[in-house]
Design a protein around this motif. Structure first.
Motif, PDB file in Angstrom:
ATOM      1  N   PHE A  23       0.823  -1.141  -0.113  1.00 42.35           N
ATOM      2  CA  PHE A  23      -0.140   0.051  -0.027  1.00 42.35           C
ATOM      3  C   PHE A  23       0.816   1.479  -0.088  1.00 42.35           C
ATOM      4  CE2 PHE A  23      -2.634  -3.526   1.833  1.00 42.35           C
ATOM      5  CZ  PHE A  23      -3.797  -3.368   0.936  1.00 42.35           C
ATOM      6  N   THR A  24       2.292   1.113  -0.171  1.00 41.68           N
ATOM      7  CA  THR A  24       3.043   2.446  -0.327  1.00 41.68           C
ATOM      8  C   THR A  24       3.918   2.066  -1.510  1.00 41.68           C
ATOM      9  OG1 THR A  24       4.717   1.309   1.141  1.00 41.68           O
ATOM     10  CG2 THR A  24       3.000   2.996   2.274  1.00 41.68           C
ATOM     11  N   THR A  25       4.411   3.234  -2.100  1.00 42.25           N
ATOM     12  CA  THR A  25       5.511   3.122  -3.078  1.00 42.25           C
ATOM     13  C   THR A  25       6.375   4.341  -2.798  1.00 42.25           C
ATOM     14  OG1 THR A  25       5.788   2.822  -5.531  1.00 42.25           O
ATOM     15  CG2 THR A  25       4.084   4.369  -4.918  1.00 42.25           C
ATOM     16  N   GLY A  26       7.574   4.178  -3.527  1.00 44.85           N
ATOM     17  CA  GLY A  26       8.526   5.172  -3.304  1.00 44.85           C
ATOM     18  C   GLY A  26       8.607   5.946  -4.834  1.00 44.85           C
ATOM     19  N   PRO A  27       9.446   7.546  -4.926  1.00 46.94           N
ATOM     20  CA  PRO A  27       9.586   8.033  -5.871  1.00 46.94           C
ATOM     21  C   PRO A  27       9.898   7.177  -7.527  1.00 46.94           C
ATOM     22  CG  PRO A  27      10.251   9.345  -4.498  1.00 46.94           C
ATOM     23  CD  PRO A  27       9.981   7.727  -3.670  1.00 46.94           C
ATOM     24  N   VAL A  28      11.028   6.361  -6.988  1.00 49.59           N
ATOM     25  CA  VAL A  28      11.431   5.511  -8.074  1.00 49.59           C
ATOM     26  C   VAL A  28      10.531   4.430  -8.742  1.00 49.59           C
ATOM     27  CG1 VAL A  28      13.129   3.954  -8.835  1.00 49.59           C
ATOM     28  CG2 VAL A  28      14.097   5.772  -7.353  1.00 49.59           C
ATOM     29  N   VAL A  95      -7.631   6.044   3.387  1.00 52.31           N
ATOM     30  CA  VAL A  95      -8.987   5.533   4.175  1.00 52.31           C
ATOM     31  C   VAL A  95     -10.165   5.800   3.742  1.00 52.31           C
ATOM     32  CG1 VAL A  95     -10.189   5.478   6.543  1.00 52.31           C
ATOM     33  CG2 VAL A  95      -7.527   5.506   6.394  1.00 52.31           C
ATOM     34  N   ALA A  96     -10.595   7.098   3.400  1.00 49.92           N
ATOM     35  CA  ALA A  96     -11.684   7.715   2.839  1.00 49.92           C
ATOM     36  C   ALA A  96     -12.110   6.854   1.489  1.00 49.92           C
ATOM     37  CB  ALA A  96     -11.751   9.088   2.718  1.00 49.92           C
ATOM     38  N   PHE A  97     -10.912   6.778   0.405  1.00 48.71           N
ATOM     39  CA  PHE A  97     -11.070   6.408  -0.870  1.00 48.71           C
ATOM     40  C   PHE A  97     -11.510   4.933  -0.669  1.00 48.71           C
ATOM     41  CE2 PHE A  97      -8.669  10.282  -2.259  1.00 48.71           C
ATOM     42  CZ  PHE A  97      -9.974  11.260  -2.011  1.00 48.71           C
ATOM     43  N   ALA A  98     -10.555   4.444  -0.089  1.00 49.27           N
ATOM     44  CA  ALA A  98     -10.516   2.701   0.193  1.00 49.27           C
ATOM     45  C   ALA A  98     -12.190   2.260   0.652  1.00 49.27           C
ATOM     46  CB  ALA A  98      -9.620   2.154   0.924  1.00 49.27           C
ATOM     47  N   ALA A  99     -12.457   2.970   1.313  1.00 50.21           N
ATOM     48  CA  ALA A  99     -13.862   2.683   2.169  1.00 50.21           C
ATOM     49  C   ALA A  99     -14.897   2.609   1.036  1.00 50.21           C
ATOM     50  CB  ALA A  99     -14.324   3.633   3.178  1.00 50.21           C
ATOM     51  N   GLN A 100     -14.675   3.568   0.112  1.00 51.20           N
ATOM     52  CA  GLN A 100     -15.868   3.502  -1.295  1.00 51.20           C
ATOM     53  C   GLN A 100     -15.376   2.569  -2.532  1.00 51.20           C
ATOM     54  OE1 GLN A 100     -18.584   5.451  -0.863  1.00 51.20           O
ATOM     55  NE2 GLN A 100     -17.836   5.695   1.083  1.00 51.20           N
ATOM     56  N   GLY A 101     -14.204   1.676  -2.248  1.00 54.39           N
ATOM     57  CA  GLY A 101     -14.051   0.692  -2.941  1.00 54.39           C
ATOM     58  C   GLY A 101     -12.857   1.234  -3.950  1.00 54.39           C
ATOM     59  N   PHE A 102     -12.246   2.084  -3.857  1.00 55.66           N
ATOM     60  CA  PHE A 102     -11.021   2.507  -4.715  1.00 55.66           C
ATOM     61  C   PHE A 102      -9.803   1.959  -4.340  1.00 55.66           C
ATOM     62  CE2 PHE A 102     -14.133   6.011  -5.095  1.00 55.66           C
ATOM     63  CZ  PHE A 102     -14.245   6.248  -6.565  1.00 55.66           C
ATOM     64  N   PRO A 103      -9.228   1.325  -5.261  1.00 53.61           N
ATOM     65  CA  PRO A 103      -7.736   0.805  -4.889  1.00 53.61           C
ATOM     66  C   PRO A 103      -6.871   2.190  -4.728  1.00 53.61           C
ATOM     67  CG  PRO A 103      -8.187   0.674  -7.138  1.00 53.61           C
ATOM     68  CD  PRO A 103      -9.461   1.186  -6.821  1.00 53.61           C
ATOM     69  N   VAL A 104      -6.252   2.139  -3.437  1.00 53.62           N
ATOM     70  CA  VAL A 104      -5.187   3.443  -3.341  1.00 53.62           C
ATOM     71  C   VAL A 104      -3.823   2.659  -2.750  1.00 53.62           C
ATOM     72  CG1 VAL A 104      -7.120   4.831  -2.656  1.00 53.62           C
ATOM     73  CG2 VAL A 104      -6.229   3.149  -0.846  1.00 53.62           C
ATOM     74  N   MET A 105      -2.868   3.511  -2.857  1.00 49.88           N
ATOM     75  CA  MET A 105      -1.452   3.431  -2.408  1.00 49.88           C
ATOM     76  C   MET A 105      -1.145   4.904  -2.077  1.00 49.88           C
ATOM     77  SD  MET A 105       0.456   1.040  -5.153  1.00 49.88           S
ATOM     78  CE  MET A 105       1.949   0.706  -4.071  1.00 49.88           C
TER      79      MET A 105
END
Length: 161
Positions: A23-28, A95-105
């Motif tokens: 659920f996280t990524t870096g700039p590269v 948290v808000a977007f994932a609660a609505q079904g959006f895949p997030v990182m």
């Protein structure tokens, strides 16, 4: 002074870091994913800060507009970023977007790490420099902050705006 070392549960550590990597990524990695069109990049900072500079190709969705979900995708990960690694705005949005079904990182380090590491940034040049009296679209230079004209966007390789 004595340093106390606590032995941590390796199974818990494994689960924690697997979750972090998912659920996280870096700039590269973000740059690579953007090049392959694998992600949708969302800047959750204030509109004024977005106008000053942002990741090229990012969509601005400031906090007061979160309920609209405008610009979010359900068919690929939405990589959210905010000001820096000490700001929890992107995590709150996730948290808000994932609660609505959006895949997030979340982009670790946010805008600060992206910019400080010299990755391509976009800015509205007319806001920073007066090179012309009018834009190619006919708007007066400098009016980019009050219009929806994106003709003013320029790409600055490693430039701090």
């Amino acid at each position: 002074m004595t340093t106390i070392t606590t032995m941590h549960d390796s199974a818990k550590a494994k689960a924690y870091f697997e979750g972090k990597l998912a659920f996280t990524t870096g700039p590269v990695d973000l740059k690579r994913m953007m090049k392959a069109n694998e992600v949708n990049v969302i800047d959750v900072r204030a509109s004024e800060d977005f106008a000053e500079g942002h990741i090229s190709g990012a969509i601005n969705l400031p906090q007061d507009q979160w309920p609209t979900f405008e610009g979010l995708c359900k068919d690929k990960p939405n990589v959210l970023y905010c000001y820096s690694h000490v700001d929890h705005l992107a995590a709150t949005a996730a948290v808000a977007f994932a609660a609505q079904g959006f895949p997030v990182m979340v982009l670790e380090g946010g805008w600060r790490w992206w910019k400080e590491n010299g990755f391509v940034a976009a800015s509205r040049e007319c806001h920073n420099r007066r090179l012309r009296e009018t834009c190619i679209c006919g708007l007066t230079v400098g009016s980019c902050l009050t219009s929806n004209c994106y003709s003013h966007l320029v790409f600055l390789e490693g430039a701090a705006t």
